[in-house]
Design an enzyme around this catalytic site. Structure first.
Site, mmCIF file in Angstrom:
data_model
loop_
_atom_site.group_PDB
_atom_site.id
_atom_site.type_symbol
_atom_site.label_atom_id
_atom_site.label_comp_id
_atom_site.label_asym_id
_atom_site.label_seq_id
_atom_site.Cartn_x
_atom_site.Cartn_y
_atom_site.Cartn_z
ATOM 1 C CG HIS A 75 2.257 -0.032 4.509
ATOM 2 N ND1 HIS A 75 1.909 -0.988 5.436
ATOM 3 C CD2 HIS A 75 1.159 0.754 4.331
ATOM 4 C CE1 HIS A 75 0.641 -0.792 5.812
ATOM 5 N NE2 HIS A 75 0.172 0.251 5.158
ATOM 6 C CG HIS B 248 -3.692 6.791 3.610
ATOM 7 N ND1 HIS B 248 -4.117 6.515 4.891
ATOM 8 C CD2 HIS B 248 -3.295 5.613 3.084
ATOM 9 C CE1 HIS B 248 -3.965 5.236 5.140
ATOM 10 N NE2 HIS B 248 -3.472 4.648 4.051
ATOM 11 C CG ASP C 45 -2.105 -0.836 1.169
ATOM 12 O OD1 ASP C 45 -2.227 -1.604 0.195
ATOM 13 O OD2 ASP C 45 -2.940 -0.781 2.097
ATOM 14 C CG HIS D 73 -4.461 2.597 -0.797
ATOM 15 N ND1 HIS D 73 -5.356 1.810 -0.104
ATOM 16 C CD2 HIS D 73 -3.571 3.067 0.135
ATOM 17 C CE1 HIS D 73 -5.022 1.804 1.186
ATOM 18 N NE2 HIS D 73 -3.956 2.569 1.353
#
Length: 257
Positions: A193, A102, A47, A98
């Site tokens: 990640h 964020h 991610d 994604h």
């Protein structure tokens, strides 16, 4: 409780209800959403990138290990580093969505999640030449809007069955491996990640250092390691394939939400 208050409470429940899937106990009740797949396969996912400081090192290590993965990219990062997105795709990895930033879907103003999901999906298609197949919400938190938008944009939501807690200052390759180890089983979807864009500075080194051990343990157990497209999520014995677009594609085919 007054009728209008009941309506407001009901709408809030509908909006926030899908966010419960973040909880491990709820994910176990929703195996397809959690990423349960082929019992002979483990899906490896990353991610928050792409980041030129760290993502190329993950690509080099995955190439050394002979392994492919799925990269859930943030639109704002891919917009800054499109050449790196192309490198991910050229190396045979999947590029998935994604979101654009964020942001937690439950506290984002109405309409923004849908619009930014579409913007990110179109950018992935334009950069890589492949229409993305997967969507993972930031923080793993879904909302009703996110679910509807994912369906509209042709994306399948997927979370994870095990993560390495590789985003903290105290994470080390050893701690990541120990945290993941109970979840290294057939059908698992692993979350790591490839950058520290939303994590503690330098924390990506813990995931990079653990990667060889993760792959080695899976292979020692007779498990194949690869991207979600080869994982057969919700399709016994099968796997989803991304819809290919011409390399010259510059837009996503669905309209703005």
């Amino acid at each position: 409780m007054r009728p209008h208050a009941l309506v407001v409470a009901g709408l809030a429940l509908v909006h926030a209800g899908p966010g419960a899937a973040w909880l491990p106990a709820v994910r176990r009740l929703l195996p397809s959403l959690a990423g349960e797949g082929d019992p002979g396969h483990v899906a490896l996912t990353f991610d928050d990138g792409p980041d030129p400081r760290s993502t190329p090192l993950f690509l080099d290590e995955l190439d050394r290990l002979g392994c492919r993965a799925t990269f859930f990219v943030l639109g704002e990062m891919l917009d800054r580093h499109p050449e790196l997105g192309r490198s991910i795709a050229r190396a045979g990895h999947e590029v998935a969505v994604h979101g654009w930033r964020h942001d937690n879907a439950l506290v984002t103003r109405p309409g923004r999640v849908a619009a930014e999901m579409g913007r990110a999906a179109r950018l992935v298609a334009a950069v890589t030449g492949a229409r993305p197949s997967w969507y993972r919400p930031p923080y793993g938190v879904l909302s009703a809007e996110a679910l509807v938008a994912a369906r509209w944009h042709g994306l399948r939501p997927v979370l994870w069955t095990a993560w390495g807690e590789d985003w903290t200052r105290r994470a080390t390759p050893g701690s990541v491996l120990r945290t993941l180890e109970p979840g290294l089983r057939g059908g698992a979807t692993l979350l790591l990640h490839d950058c520290d864009h939303t994590s503690a500075p330098g924390s990506w080194r813990s995931a990079l250092g653990a990667l060889a051990g993760v792959v080695a343990r899976c292979r020692a157990a007779g498990l194949r390691v690869g991207p979600l497209g080869a994982h057969g999520v919700g399709v016994p014995g099968g796997g989803a394939r991304p819809h290919r677009l011409p390399a010259s594609a510059t837009f996503y085919l669905r309209p703005e939400a």
